[in-house]
Design an enzyme around this catalytic site. Sequence first.
Site, PDB file in Angstrom:
ATOM      1  N   GLY A  78      10.882  -2.264  18.693  1.00 40.33           N
ATOM      2  CA  GLY A  78      10.517  -1.786  17.747  1.00 40.33           C
ATOM      3  C   GLY A  78      10.078  -3.143  16.317  1.00 40.33           C
ATOM      4  O   GLY A  78       9.352  -3.878  16.993  1.00 40.33           O
ATOM      5  N   GLY A 129      14.306   0.300  11.979  1.00 41.61           N
ATOM      6  CA  GLY A 129      14.651  -0.520  10.874  1.00 41.61           C
ATOM      7  C   GLY A 129      15.937  -0.689  10.358  1.00 41.61           C
ATOM      8  O   GLY A 129      16.205  -1.195   9.211  1.00 41.61           O
ATOM      9  N   ASP A 160      18.554   0.800  22.853  1.00 48.54           N
ATOM     10  CA  ASP A 160      17.425   0.981  21.664  1.00 48.54           C
ATOM     11  C   ASP A 160      17.927   0.848  20.405  1.00 48.54           C
ATOM     12  O   ASP A 160      19.238   1.424  20.095  1.00 48.54           O
ATOM     13  CB  ASP A 160      17.289   2.678  21.878  1.00 48.54           C
ATOM     14  CG  ASP A 160      16.076   3.130  20.912  1.00 48.54           C
ATOM     15  OD1 ASP A 160      15.554   2.281  20.172  1.00 48.54           O
ATOM     16  OD2 ASP A 160      15.766   4.270  21.343  1.00 48.54           O
ATOM     17  N   GLY A 161      17.150   0.102  19.556  1.00 53.63           N
ATOM     18  CA  GLY A 161      17.594  -0.095  18.120  1.00 53.63           C
ATOM     19  C   GLY A 161      17.895  -1.610  17.676  1.00 53.63           C
ATOM     20  O   GLY A 161      18.914  -2.319  18.356  1.00 53.63           O
ATOM     21  N   HIS A 163      12.018  10.285  24.427  1.00 52.35           N
ATOM     22  CA  HIS A 163      13.590  10.502  23.829  1.00 52.35           C
ATOM     23  C   HIS A 163      13.649  11.648  22.876  1.00 52.35           C
ATOM     24  O   HIS A 163      12.952  11.420  21.757  1.00 52.35           O
ATOM     25  CB  HIS A 163      13.656   8.821  23.188  1.00 52.35           C
ATOM     26  CG  HIS A 163      15.150   8.848  22.493  1.00 52.35           C
ATOM     27  ND1 HIS A 163      15.252   7.762  21.674  1.00 52.35           N
ATOM     28  CD2 HIS A 163      16.328   9.745  22.330  1.00 52.35           C
ATOM     29  CE1 HIS A 163      16.591   8.212  21.039  1.00 52.35           C
ATOM     30  NE2 HIS A 163      16.950   9.217  21.573  1.00 52.35           N
ATOM     31  N   SER A 218       8.366   1.008  21.232  1.00 51.59           N
ATOM     32  CA  SER A 218       8.395   2.390  20.662  1.00 51.59           C
ATOM     33  C   SER A 218       7.164   2.803  19.648  1.00 51.59           C
ATOM     34  O   SER A 218       6.638   1.931  18.705  1.00 51.59           O
ATOM     35  CB  SER A 218       9.527   2.139  19.598  1.00 51.59           C
ATOM     36  OG  SER A 218       9.879   3.294  18.827  1.00 51.59           O
ATOM     37  N   ASP A 260       9.277   8.546  20.692  1.00 54.17           N
ATOM     38  CA  ASP A 260      10.482   9.280  19.808  1.00 54.17           C
ATOM     39  C   ASP A 260      10.076  10.407  19.531  1.00 54.17           C
ATOM     40  O   ASP A 260       9.216  10.799  18.807  1.00 54.17           O
ATOM     41  CB  ASP A 260      10.905   8.387  18.857  1.00 54.17           C
ATOM     42  CG  ASP A 260      11.623   7.113  19.507  1.00 54.17           C
ATOM     43  OD1 ASP A 260      12.603   7.345  20.162  1.00 54.17           O
ATOM     44  OD2 ASP A 260      11.190   5.950  18.986  1.00 54.17           O
ATOM     45  N   HIS A 264       7.560   4.065  25.019  1.00 54.14           N
ATOM     46  CA  HIS A 264       8.908   4.875  24.323  1.00 54.14           C
ATOM     47  C   HIS A 264       8.300   5.685  23.425  1.00 54.14           C
ATOM     48  O   HIS A 264       7.898   5.072  22.435  1.00 54.14           O
ATOM     49  CB  HIS A 264      10.001   3.836  23.907  1.00 54.14           C
ATOM     50  CG  HIS A 264      11.098   4.507  23.606  1.00 54.14           C
ATOM     51  ND1 HIS A 264      12.201   5.019  24.517  1.00 54.14           N
ATOM     52  CD2 HIS A 264      11.459   5.172  22.449  1.00 54.14           C
ATOM     53  CE1 HIS A 264      13.114   5.593  23.791  1.00 54.14           C
ATOM     54  NE2 HIS A 264      12.962   5.855  22.599  1.00 54.14           N
TER      55      HIS A 264
END
Length: 220
Positions: free
Chosen positions: A195, A145, A173-174, A66, A8, A35, A33
């Site tokens: 991330g 986070g 994702d996440g 994204h 990310s 954002d 990726h």
Amino acid sequence: MKINLCPSMMCADYRNLEEEIKRLENAGADIFHLDIMDGKYVPNFGMGLQDIKCICSQTNIKTEAHLMIENPQRYISLFAECGVDILYIHPESEYHPITTLQKISELGLEAGIVINPGTSIESILELLNVVKRVLVMGVNPGQAGQMYLPYAEKKIDKLLKLKEEYGFSIGMDGACNIERIKRLSKKGVQNFVLGTAALFYGDMNYKEHFNMIYSALGED
């Protein structure tokens, strides 16, 4: 099945972006990726067009944007001109998301949808006819986070039963830490956005962090 690890770039060090791109490529990144946030669809602002153009022009690997923005159809051509290869939209961000997804494909890009923690699989079934990729959010979109929401994996289980019929790949994702990447990849999840949980932390030694992931997956 080839696993794609997707840094990310919102988490990257922007003091020398070109060097960051090369370091991540050399470490083993598969897809960058990107954002994009407009402060409306999510309460945060993300990467700008100048960032997107820079990354797309400097890298030899695929890029995916994204779009956490309202009415993304208005901007699809702009991202195509930047050189993005894959475009994800949130179905809730558009009155007619299938039209937007068709436009993405017509421009020669891969079309994908992002499923929020509060979005049901049943509500997006028809969209699966026109997408190549589905990205499941393990956190609420818009902020790095965050705490992982384990019920997101129930959506993945449902998608795994549908992916052969519709022909899409599944991503997460996440809060993608090493343990989750290992467990979900065994189930059939192919794409992982990296991330602060697995890549951008501590000494930012990307090569070492990628090696730790590959080692957990049983790869050299």
